[in-house]
Design an enzyme around this catalytic site. Structure first.
Site, short mmCIF file in Angstrom:
data_model
loop_
_atom_site.label_atom_id
_atom_site.label_comp_id
_atom_site.label_asym_id
_atom_site.label_seq_id
_atom_site.Cartn_x
_atom_site.Cartn_y
_atom_site.Cartn_z
N LYS A 189 0.84 -1.20 0.00
CA LYS A 189 0.00 0.00 0.00
C LYS A 189 0.87 1.24 0.00
O LYS A 189 1.55 1.54 0.98
CB LYS A 189 -0.93 0.05 1.21
N GLU A 263 9.93 0.82 10.60
CA GLU A 263 10.93 1.88 10.39
C GLU A 263 10.23 3.19 10.67
O GLU A 263 9.38 3.62 9.89
CB GLU A 263 11.43 1.85 8.93
N CYS A 302 13.64 10.46 7.40
CA CYS A 302 13.52 9.93 8.77
C CYS A 302 14.81 10.14 9.55
O CYS A 302 14.79 10.31 10.77
CB CYS A 302 13.16 8.45 8.72
N GLU A 403 9.53 15.32 16.11
CA GLU A 403 9.92 15.23 14.70
C GLU A 403 9.08 16.22 13.89
O GLU A 403 7.85 16.15 13.87
CB GLU A 403 9.68 13.81 14.19
P1 NAD Z 1 2.34 7.85 8.35
O1 NAD Z 1 2.55 6.94 9.50
O2 NAD Z 1 1.31 8.90 8.47
O3 NAD Z 1 1.95 7.03 7.05
C1 NAD Z 1 2.76 6.00 6.54
C2 NAD Z 1 1.89 4.99 5.84
O4 NAD Z 1 1.04 4.38 6.78
C3 NAD Z 1 0.98 5.56 4.76
O5 NAD Z 1 0.91 4.64 3.69
C4 NAD Z 1 -0.36 5.64 5.48
O6 NAD Z 1 -1.47 5.55 4.61
C5 NAD Z 1 -0.30 4.43 6.36
N1 NAD Z 1 -1.15 4.49 7.55
C6 NAD Z 1 -1.53 5.58 8.26
N2 NAD Z 1 -2.34 5.20 9.29
C7 NAD Z 1 -2.45 3.85 9.22
C8 NAD Z 1 -3.14 2.89 10.00
N3 NAD Z 1 -3.89 3.23 11.05
N4 NAD Z 1 -3.05 1.60 9.64
C9 NAD Z 1 -2.29 1.22 8.59
N5 NAD Z 1 -1.63 2.08 7.80
C10 NAD Z 1 -1.71 3.40 8.13
O7 NAD Z 1 3.77 8.43 8.01
P2 NAD Z 1 4.11 9.49 6.86
O8 NAD Z 1 3.72 10.81 7.36
O9 NAD Z 1 3.63 9.02 5.55
O10 NAD Z 1 5.69 9.36 6.78
C11 NAD Z 1 6.54 10.13 7.52
C12 NAD Z 1 7.09 9.33 8.67
O11 NAD Z 1 7.81 8.19 8.19
C13 NAD Z 1 8.07 10.09 9.49
O12 NAD Z 1 7.81 9.90 10.85
C14 NAD Z 1 9.42 9.47 9.13
O13 NAD Z 1 10.39 9.61 10.11
C15 NAD Z 1 9.04 8.07 8.87
N6 NAD Z 1 10.02 7.40 8.02
C16 NAD Z 1 10.84 6.46 8.58
C17 NAD Z 1 11.79 5.83 7.81
C18 NAD Z 1 12.68 4.80 8.41
O14 NAD Z 1 13.26 4.05 7.66
N7 NAD Z 1 12.78 4.70 9.71
C19 NAD Z 1 11.92 6.14 6.46
C20 NAD Z 1 11.08 7.11 5.92
C21 NAD Z 1 10.12 7.72 6.73
#
Ligand code: NAD
Length: 499
Positions: A189, A263, A302, A403
Site C-alpha cells: 500500500k 521503520e 527519517c 519530529e
Molecule cells: P504515516 O505513519 O502517516 O503514514 C505512513 C503509511 O502508513 C501511509 O501509507 C499511510 O497511509 C499508512 N497508515 C496511516 N495510518 C495507518 C493505520 N492506522 N493503519 C495502517 N496504515 C496506516 O507516516 P508518513 O507521514 O507518511 O511518513 C513520515 C514518517 O515516516 C516520518 O515519521 C518518518 O520519520 C518516517 N520514516 C521512517 C523511515 C525509516 O526508515 N525509519 C523512512 C522514511 C520515513
C-alpha cells in the site's frame, strides 16, 4: 535539459493516465466501493490524476491473489527470482528519467536528487538482493553419526507492506526487493500522497512479474492500511512511517501474531567536535556541508540531522559560516536540475512545519534564518515551499524533541565529549546520527556511545544496499537493507533425518 517539462505539458518524459486502479492478480481492478481520490502535485498544488480509494474488500482480493500465486512463485529457483530482480533493475535504468521526473512531480523533491540518488539507489537495491539471494546457503548440522539436521530457508507467504511518501519508490524498493527475492508474494500500500510514481514504475515492469506476485492497493491509512496490517491471512507486515502509526500497526499485528518490521521517526543529532574547525580546509567544508544536510529532501527524511550540536569553543565561527551556507541553498522549481530544495510533499505537511515555526518562537528559541513559507512566484505560488530554517535553543524545547519532518534545524552547543553524548541521547528516538571530527578514536567512541542504529562518521545521508539500517528506541523494530533482510522475509525449516 535544464528544466524538465511538467507532466502533461508538451515534451514531458512522463505521461500519466487520468486515473489509476488497484493492481491485483496481474491486472488493474477498479475499487470495490467505486471511489477515487485526487493526487496533487506539491510543485503547483494542483491535482494531476486520481487514484482508486481502497477498502477492506480490495485488500481481501489482493491477499487472495497473492495466495493464488504463492505455490508456484515460492517454488521458483533463486536463479529465476534473481533474474527477475535484475530485469526490473535494467528496465528501471532504461527509464531513469521518466521515473525520476514522476517521483519529483508527485513528491516535490528536486529532480537532481531523484536522477542522481533516489532512483539509482532503488535500482541498486534490486541488483543487490539478486546477488545476495544467489549467495545464500542453508546449513547442515551433524547431530550424531546417523542423524543430520538440514536447515532450509522458506518464504513466509503473502506479506503486507505499507510505505510513506518521502521516498516513495526507494521505500517501496527497500521492502519489495528482499521480500520478492525470498519467494514471498506482496500486497503493497503506497502512501495516499504519492501513489502515482509507483504505478508509473509498475507499468514499466509489470510484464516481468508473474500475476499475483505483486499486488498494489491504493488508499488511506485507516481505510486500506489498517485492513492490510490486521488481515488474518498475511504472514508479516513491514511498515515505514510515523512512530504513532507504528504503535497501531503493532497492535493490529498482535491479533494474528505475525512479525513486524517498523521503520519509524527520528530526531537525529549531528555532532561537530572542536577539532573540525582547526583549519579552514577541505574537511571543514565537508563538515559545513554536513551541517546543511538538514535541508536535504526538504527535511523529509527519517534520519534528517534535525539537531545540530556544535562544540562551544568553535560555536560562533562554525555556526556563522553554516548559516551563510544555508542562505545560499538554491530553492526553486523541483524540475529544474539546478534546484537544491523543492516543495514539501503535501499541504498538511506544509502546515505542520509552519506550526512548528510558531512553537519554536513561542518556546523561546532564537530564529537565525528562514522561518516562513516561500513564495516562488508564477505557477509555483500554489506549491508547498518552506524556507530552510535554523533555530537556536536548548534540547528540552519541543522543536528539539518532536519530529518536524521539514527543513528546520534545532541548533545548540555542548561542552566536552560527555555533554555531547548526553544531549545526543536525550531523545525518544534512535534512528540516525552524525559525528564529525579529525580524531578517529573520538569518532569511534562517539559512534559506539550514541544510541542509534546508524551513525555516520564524517559523512551523512549515504544509504548503500549492503549496510544495515534501522532504529533503536522508538525509531523502530528490525532492520532494512543488507543481506540479513532475506532472513526477515524467510523462516527456517529444519528437517531432522535419521539415516
Ligand atoms: P504515516 O505513519 O502517516 O503514514 C505512513 C503509511 O502508513 C501511509 O501509507 C499511510 O497511509 C499508512 N497508515 C496511516 N495510518 C495507518 C493505520 N492506522 N493503519 C495502517 N496504515 C496506516 O507516516 P508518513 O507521514 O507518511 O511518513 C513520515 C514518517 O515516516 C516520518 O515519521 C518518518 O520519520 C518516517 N520514516 C521512517 C523511515 C525509516 O526508515 N525509519 C523512512 C522514511 C520515513
Amino acid at each position: 535539459p535544464q528544466v524538465y517539462a511538467a507532466p502533461g505539458a508538451e515534451g514531458s518524459v512522463v505521461s500519466y493516465k487520468p486515473r489509476y486502479d488497484h493492481f491485483i492478480g496481474g491486472r488493474y481492478v477498479p475499487p470495490a466501493e467505486g471511489q477515487y481520490f485526487d493526487d496533487i502535485t506539491p510543485v503547483t498544488g494542483k491535482p494531476f490524476t486520481e487514484m482508486a480509494r481502497g477498502t477492506a474488500k480490495d485488500v481481501d482480493a489482493a491477499v487472495e491473489a497473492g495466495w493464488k500465486a504463492f505455490p508456484s512463485w515460492s517454488r521458483t529457483s533463486p536463479a529465476e527470482r534473481a533474474l527477475m530482480l535484475t530485469r526490473i533493475a535494467d528496465r528501471m535504468e532504461a527509464n531513469l528519467e521518466a521515473i525520476a521526473v514522476a517521483e519529483t512531480w508527485e513528491n516535490g523533491k528536486p529532480v537532481r536528487e531523484t536522477l542522481a540518488a533516489d532512483i539509482p539507489l532503488a535500482i541498486d537495491h534490486f541488483r543487490y538482493f539478486a546477488g545476495a539471494l544467489r549467495a545464500q546457503e542453508g546449513g547442515v548440522s551433524e547431530i550424531d553419526h546417523d542423524t543430520i539436521a538440514y536447515h532450509f530457508h522458506e518464504p513466509l507467504g503473502v506479506v503486507g507492506q505499507i510505505i510513506p511518501w518521502n521516498f516513495p519508490i526507494l521505500m517501496a524498493t527497500w521492502k519489495l526487493a528482499p521480500a520478492l527475492a525470498a519467494g514471498n508474494c506482496v500486497v503493497l500500500k503506497p502512501a495516499e500522497q504519492t501513489p502515482a510514481s509507483i504505478h508509473l514504475l509498475l507499468d514499466l515492469i509489470k510484464d516481468l512479474i508473474p500475476a499475483g506476485v505483486l499486488n498494489i492497493v491504493n488508499g488511506f491509512g485507516f481505510e486500506a492500511g489498517a485492513p492490510l496490517a490486521s488481515h488474518p491471512r498475511i504472514r508479516k507486515i513491514a511498515f515505514t512511517g510515523e512512530t504513532t502509526t507504528g504503535r497501531l500497526i503493532m497492535q493490529y499485528a498482535s491479533e494474528n501474531l505475525i512479525p513486524v518490521t517498523l521503520e519509524l521517526g527520528g530526531k537525529s543529532p549531528n555532532i561537530f567536535f572542536e577539532d573540525v574547525a582547526r583549519e579552514h580546509d577541505a574537511f571543514y567544508e565537508k563538515a559545513q556541508e554536513g551541517f546543511s544536510f538538514f535541508a536535504l529532501n526538504q527535511g523529509e527524511v527519517c534520519t534528517c540531522p534535525s539537531r545540530a550540536l556544535v562544540a562551544k569553543s568553535i560555536y560562533d565561527g562554525f555556526v556563522g559560516d553554516g548559516v551563510e551556507r544555508v542562505k545560499r541553498i538554491k530553492q526553486g522549481n523541483p524540475l529544474d536540475v539546478s534546484t537544491m530544495i523543492g516543495a514539501q510533499a503535501s499541504n498538511d505537511q506544509l502546515e505542520k512545519i509552519l506550526s512548528y515555526m510558531d512553537i519554536g518562537t513561542q518556546g523561546g528559541a532564537k530564529l537565525l534564518t528562514g522561518g516562513e513559507r516561500a513564495d516562488l512566484g508564477g505557477d509555483l505560488t500554489g506549491g508547498y515551499y518552506v524556507q530552510p530554517t535554523i533555530f537556536e535553543g536548548t534540547n528540552d524545547m519541543r522543536i528539539f524533541q518532536e519530529e518536524i519532518f521539514g527543513p528546520v534545524l534545532a541548533l545548540t552547543s555542548f561542552d566536552g565529549f560527555d555533554d555531547a553524548i548526553s544531549i545526543a541521547n536525550d531523545t525518544l528516538y534512535g534512528l540516525g546520527a552524525g559525528v564529525w571530527s579529525r580524531d578517529g578514536s573520538q569518532l569511534y567512541r562517539a559512534g559506539r556511545a550514541i544510541e542509534a542504529g546508524r551513525v555516520w562518521c564524517n559523512t551523512y545521508h549515504q544509504y548503500p544496499a549492503h549496510a544495515a539500517f534501522g532504529g533503536y528506541k522508538q525509531s523502530g523494530i528490525g532492520r532494512e537493507n543488507h543481506k540479513m533482510m532475506l532472513d526477515h522475509y524467510q523462516q527456517t525449516k529444519n528437517l531432522l533425518v535419521s539415516y
